[in-house]
Design a protein around this motif. Sequence first.
Motif, PDB file in Angstrom:
ATOM      1  N   THR A   1       8.711  24.161   6.127  1.00  0.00           N
ATOM      2  CA  THR A   1       9.863  24.502   6.970  1.00  0.00           C
ATOM      3  C   THR A   1      10.045  23.457   8.062  1.00  0.00           C
TER       4      THR A   1
ATOM      5  N   HIS B   1      13.638  26.634   9.273  1.00  0.00           N
ATOM      6  CA  HIS B   1      14.468  26.573   8.070  1.00  0.00           C
ATOM      7  C   HIS B   1      13.681  25.935   6.925  1.00  0.00           C
TER       8      HIS B   1
ATOM      9  N   SER C   1      21.546  33.357   0.888  1.00  0.00           N
ATOM     10  CA  SER C   1      20.779  33.170   2.114  1.00  0.00           C
ATOM     11  C   SER C   1      21.591  33.788   3.246  1.00  0.00           C
TER      12      SER C   1
ATOM     13  N   ILE D   1      18.878  31.028   7.966  1.00  0.00           N
ATOM     14  CA  ILE D   1      19.175  30.031   8.995  1.00  0.00           C
ATOM     15  C   ILE D   1      19.024  30.749  10.323  1.00  0.00           C
TER      16      ILE D   1
ATOM     17  N   ALA E   1      21.948  25.204  13.821  1.00  0.00           N
ATOM     18  CA  ALA E   1      22.324  26.172  12.788  1.00  0.00           C
ATOM     19  C   ALA E   1      23.625  25.759  12.106  1.00  0.00           C
TER      20      ALA E   1
ATOM     21  N   GLU F   1      22.980  23.036   9.688  1.00  0.00           N
ATOM     22  CA  GLU F   1      22.296  23.554   8.502  1.00  0.00           C
ATOM     23  C   GLU F   1      23.291  24.257   7.574  1.00  0.00           C
TER      24      GLU F   1
END
Length: 338
Positions: free
Chosen positions: A85, A90, A160, A183, A196, A199
């Motif tokens: 991660t 993440h 996700s 996330i 975030a 991502e």
Amino acid sequence: MTTRLRQSANNNNNKHDSGGNHVEEDWGHPGEINPFEQELEFDLLRRVEVALCAVFLLPIRVFLTAVILALGLVICHVASFGLPTTPQGHYVKPILGWRRKLYDSTIPILARLWLYVLGFWYIPYKGHMASRDEAPILVMAPHSSFLDGLVPLILPYTYSAVTRFENRQVPLLGVLVNVVAPIFIRRSQKESREVAQREIVKRTGEKDWPPIMIFVEGTCTNRKALLPFKAGAFAPGAPVQPIIIRYDGSPHCIWSLLNPLYLIFLVYCTFTNHTSIEFLDPIIPTDEEKEDARLYSENVRRKMAEYLNIPLSTYGYRDVIKMQQCLQERSQRHGSPK
């Protein structure tokens, strides 16, 4: 006889002190529906149901919940063990192979069993979930309670999710949410929100990642109005699919500022609870919307509000913080709000 449970802050910028005098309120949007105000009513039959379920049904449901969560914890720990991660928590790569097969073949079943234990005997669907190519982002609204995160787990689709960073630090919940490659976001930190968003953009552009489910209001409401959507979900300029979870006939499944533990107790002490899932058609952004995430988010919000037949709200997450402060100050001065 009806018993009411209510918690709110005044919505007209004024309140009364203990002597009945008007005092300026430091929170509120005059003339607008309060999306956080909540009131539950209990007639005699409802009170009897809660009492009987608390004695005979609650212990059974708590025990079965513990068994289901224990199984889920083991599966999630095995499926996510050893995955690298980033410092933000993440996953570097999507969960694939045997890990994904283990999750897909077990977690939806356990989630459905848990909801069955809670009295959600039947969960109807309307529409269907789009493929990742059709809509790589799933926008959920209104956001009402922890059940919003549980109900989608029964879907036979991989996805996700975006969730607050604090959930990662909860001993049991932290392991459970990790398996959906979440996330994480610290809502109060600008840097975390930016990470975030990057991502989200990254995963949207890489085909191996599953669709991303986002609660675009950013906080729980009473479902009477739609809060402004967070623009991060729309930053990639990709098609989105709105998803709506309803709790018609089960107002105790909706929380805002009422004690969540008390509302969970009511869910466990209700013989039959109700929920449903609705998939709206994917929304493809225009060229202008691709360049302006806020415009895109607002247009999607308007379409969802029209479908739900509820108004748009100007309230947001910061108003929740202010409202909580007002309620805390009022409680300290006059006791708990009635």
